[in-house]
Design a protein around this motif. Sequence first.
Motif, PDB file in Angstrom:
ATOM      1  N   ARG A 193      38.908  60.714  35.079  1.00 10.09           N
ATOM      2  CA  ARG A 193      37.626  60.146  35.497  1.00 10.09           C
ATOM      3  C   ARG A 193      37.862  59.055  36.518  1.00 10.09           C
ATOM      4  O   ARG A 193      38.845  58.324  36.431  1.00 10.09           O
ATOM      5  N   LYS A 194      36.939  58.961  37.471  1.00 10.38           N
ATOM      6  CA  LYS A 194      37.023  57.877  38.449  1.00 10.38           C
ATOM      7  C   LYS A 194      36.538  56.589  37.794  1.00 10.38           C
ATOM      8  O   LYS A 194      35.719  56.617  36.882  1.00 10.38           O
ATOM      9  N   GLY A 195      37.053  55.479  38.282  1.00  7.85           N
ATOM     10  CA  GLY A 195      36.616  54.187  37.743  1.00  7.85           C
ATOM     11  C   GLY A 195      37.525  53.750  36.609  1.00  7.85           C
ATOM     12  O   GLY A 195      37.790  54.527  35.695  1.00  7.85           O
ATOM     13  N   SER A 196      38.029  52.512  36.698  1.00  3.06           N
ATOM     14  CA  SER A 196      39.035  52.056  35.724  1.00  3.06           C
ATOM     15  C   SER A 196      38.505  51.088  34.692  1.00  3.06           C
ATOM     16  O   SER A 196      39.222  50.745  33.759  1.00  3.06           O
ATOM     17  N   SER A 197      37.251  50.614  34.841  1.00  2.00           N
ATOM     18  CA  SER A 197      36.861  49.468  34.013  1.00  2.00           C
ATOM     19  C   SER A 197      36.818  49.818  32.521  1.00  2.00           C
ATOM     20  O   SER A 197      37.237  49.018  31.686  1.00  2.00           O
ATOM     21  N   GLN A 198      36.368  51.030  32.179  1.00  2.00           N
ATOM     22  CA  GLN A 198      36.313  51.400  30.765  1.00  2.00           C
ATOM     23  C   GLN A 198      37.723  51.428  30.152  1.00  2.00           C
ATOM     24  O   GLN A 198      37.963  50.908  29.059  1.00  2.00           O
ATOM     25  N   LEU A 199      38.639  52.001  30.922  1.00  2.00           N
ATOM     26  CA  LEU A 199      40.018  52.106  30.457  1.00  2.00           C
ATOM     27  C   LEU A 199      40.657  50.724  30.310  1.00  2.00           C
ATOM     28  O   LEU A 199      41.358  50.439  29.323  1.00  2.00           O
ATOM     29  N   ILE A 200      40.408  49.871  31.267  1.00  2.00           N
ATOM     30  CA  ILE A 200      40.980  48.517  31.207  1.00  2.00           C
ATOM     31  C   ILE A 200      40.416  47.775  29.990  1.00  2.00           C
ATOM     32  O   ILE A 200      41.148  47.067  29.289  1.00  2.00           O
ATOM     33  N   ASP A 201      39.133  47.982  29.707  1.00  2.00           N
ATOM     34  CA  ASP A 201      38.535  47.355  28.517  1.00  2.00           C
ATOM     35  C   ASP A 201      39.199  47.868  27.233  1.00  2.00           C
ATOM     36  O   ASP A 201      39.457  47.102  26.312  1.00  2.00           O
ATOM     37  N   VAL A 202      39.447  49.174  27.187  1.00  2.00           N
ATOM     38  CA  VAL A 202      40.095  49.750  25.989  1.00  2.00           C
ATOM     39  C   VAL A 202      41.510  49.165  25.845  1.00  2.00           C
ATOM     40  O   VAL A 202      41.930  48.781  24.744  1.00  2.00           O
ATOM     41  N   LEU A 261      38.656  37.065  34.566  1.00  2.02           N
ATOM     42  CA  LEU A 261      38.125  37.196  35.931  1.00  2.02           C
ATOM     43  C   LEU A 261      39.152  37.872  36.850  1.00  2.02           C
ATOM     44  O   LEU A 261      38.795  38.724  37.666  1.00  2.02           O
ATOM     45  N   TRP A 262      40.410  37.503  36.691  1.00  4.62           N
ATOM     46  CA  TRP A 262      41.467  38.144  37.507  1.00  4.62           C
ATOM     47  C   TRP A 262      41.539  39.639  37.222  1.00  4.62           C
ATOM     48  O   TRP A 262      41.594  40.452  38.142  1.00  4.62           O
ATOM     49  N   VAL A 263      41.550  39.980  35.939  1.00  5.15           N
ATOM     50  CA  VAL A 263      41.693  41.403  35.586  1.00  5.15           C
ATOM     51  C   VAL A 263      40.463  42.189  36.056  1.00  5.15           C
ATOM     52  O   VAL A 263      40.584  43.297  36.580  1.00  5.15           O
ATOM     53  N   SER A 264      39.274  41.580  35.920  1.00  7.74           N
ATOM     54  CA  SER A 264      38.061  42.278  36.372  1.00  7.74           C
ATOM     55  C   SER A 264      38.098  42.522  37.879  1.00  7.74           C
ATOM     56  O   SER A 264      37.790  43.617  38.352  1.00  7.74           O
ATOM     57  N   ARG A 265      38.499  41.509  38.617  1.00  9.37           N
ATOM     58  CA  ARG A 265      38.523  41.650  40.087  1.00  9.37           C
ATOM     59  C   ARG A 265      39.596  42.668  40.511  1.00  9.37           C
ATOM     60  O   ARG A 265      39.367  43.497  41.394  1.00  9.37           O
ATOM     61  N   ALA A 266      40.743  42.604  39.844  1.00  3.46           N
ATOM     62  CA  ALA A 266      41.806  43.569  40.180  1.00  3.46           C
ATOM     63  C   ALA A 266      41.344  44.991  39.858  1.00  3.46           C
ATOM     64  O   ALA A 266      41.689  45.952  40.561  1.00  3.46           O
ATOM     65  N   THR A 267      40.536  45.147  38.806  1.00  4.38           N
ATOM     66  CA  THR A 267      40.012  46.472  38.445  1.00  4.38           C
ATOM     67  C   THR A 267      39.067  46.963  39.543  1.00  4.38           C
ATOM     68  O   THR A 267      39.129  48.133  39.957  1.00  4.38           O
ATOM     69  N   VAL A 268      38.214  46.076  40.026  1.00  2.16           N
ATOM     70  CA  VAL A 268      37.288  46.457  41.111  1.00  2.16           C
ATOM     71  C   VAL A 268      38.086  46.871  42.343  1.00  2.16           C
ATOM     72  O   VAL A 268      37.813  47.911  42.970  1.00  2.16           O
ATOM     73  N   LEU A 271      48.556  46.336  36.358  1.00  2.00           N
ATOM     74  CA  LEU A 271      47.235  45.905  35.860  1.00  2.00           C
ATOM     75  C   LEU A 271      47.025  46.368  34.416  1.00  2.00           C
ATOM     76  O   LEU A 271      46.404  45.662  33.621  1.00  2.00           O
ATOM     77  N   ARG A 272      47.558  47.531  34.089  1.00  2.00           N
ATOM     78  CA  ARG A 272      47.356  48.052  32.724  1.00  2.00           C
ATOM     79  C   ARG A 272      48.078  47.170  31.700  1.00  2.00           C
ATOM     80  O   ARG A 272      47.517  46.803  30.683  1.00  2.00           O
ATOM     81  N   PHE A 273      49.357  46.813  31.984  1.00  5.43           N
ATOM     82  CA  PHE A 273      50.020  45.991  30.956  1.00  5.43           C
ATOM     83  C   PHE A 273      49.455  44.576  30.942  1.00  5.43           C
ATOM     84  O   PHE A 273      49.415  43.923  29.897  1.00  5.43           O
ATOM     85  N   ALA A 274      48.980  44.104  32.110  1.00  6.67           N
ATOM     86  CA  ALA A 274      48.339  42.778  32.136  1.00  6.67           C
ATOM     87  C   ALA A 274      47.091  42.782  31.252  1.00  6.67           C
ATOM     88  O   ALA A 274      46.801  41.803  30.561  1.00  6.67           O
TER      89      ALA A 274
END
Length: 379
Positions: free
Chosen positions: A52-61, A273-280, A225-228
């Motif tokens: 799936r496109k978009g990483s925010s859901q995965l980063i949240d998990v 905030l860093w992780v959210s911005r890096a995800t965007v 970004l994933r391990f962060a």
Amino acid sequence: MDDNSLHYLVEKIRIQAQITDLQELFPHKELGWIRDSQLLSMPICSQTMGLRKGSSQLIDVLKLMGGASLPVGRIYEGHVNALQLINVYADQEQKNTLFSDIINRQLLLGVWNTQQADGVVIRQIEEGKYRLEGCKTFCSGGHWIQLPMITGQLISKQTNGWQMCIIPLEKVKRISVDSSGWKPLGMRASASYKMDFTGIVIDRNDLIGQVSDYYRQPYFSAGALRFAAVQLGAVQMILQETHRFLKDSGRADDTFQKIRIAEMATLVETGNLWVSRATVLTDLWQGACRHTESLLAYVNMTRSVIAETCIRCMDLAERSVGISALMQPHPLERIHRDLTTYLKQPAPDAAVLSTGTYVLNQQDVNSMWADSDCSIRPC
Ligand SMILES: Cc1cc2nc3c(=O)[nH]c(=O)nc-3n(C[C@H](O)[C@H](O)[C@H](O)COP(=O)(O)OP(=O)(O)OC[C@H]3O[C@@H](n4cnc5c(N)ncnc54)[C@H](O)[C@@H]3O)c2cc1C
């Protein structure tokens, strides 16, 4: 999976993490629940047989998993890494086979690249057949991984170089496991053993991508970004446990405690905030494949900020809670051991250096990160 079910699952994993750690077990129960929740195939889009496109859901998990249990977060992160490598480098036929197996059987994957002098060689023995020799170290998930993706030095008539391959399910039992050297301070439950692949024969179809693909950017370094995100989940839990301790022990009115918890809350929110911005920025890159160097520098900054956040918050939590934070069965004791170990990620100095190089290569430091003219296409 809806939010309520996800939070229920994460809470079960958080409670179980303490038992798994004290008994030095592999997190069977936790992974069983993850399987039952179909989280192993959550990133796969069954219509396209791609991710799936978009990483925010995965980063949240990943963040939630890290908060519940760092060993489970590490194993899940390795699984997601393998899915992404398949998505980027496998051909469509390989993707169809592998992704449908993962959807239907909830198979657990891992990526094992680290090795010592006795590392893996993938030697061509006849047309389309390759014999493996050598070992990988720090193989998270050990023999519980059902489809390990490994790297090795390919030696064939046509080409030589660093090659990815998947060990098929039916051959995994032939990998020999050495758990004797796995005696770390924390993360024991990640079962990051040494695995010996000598004698296993794989087919052309088990090779993923081309020689040198594994280190292609930004995929290789931006994966930090994933391990962060997993680490950030753990530091958020440190804040939560410190908060709980101060309230329960009647120490919340103290000025020094307020100053320390204020710093922790600021650091954790800064990390978010860093992780959210890096995800965007990651999603923007996926939409347009532009500004690779900028993305890499940003993710490297994020990784470094999160590492420092974790170190500072562990110190603040210890000062606030005192010796209880370093004694079993307090959850802070376990998180401290696991996080200290999991913070040891490859080449932290090189990550900082590459950011410095990127910044000094810019003409204008006011427009180093902005890239709002790209669009994200959802799956
Ligand atoms: C719990 C856990 C699970 C893991 N699971 C996996 C897995 O499933 N698959 C996998 O492939 N790997 C795995 N690893 C390995 C991991 O990816 C890293 O390779 C490993 O943790 C590197 O740790 P290190 O501190 O020795 O890093 P290093 O990169 O060796 O860094 C140590 C220090 O040396 C510096 N340094 C690095 N390179 C140089 C150099 N050339 N010259 C001088 N200084 C240098 C660094 O900046 C740092 O200061 C795991 C590790 C852990 C801890």
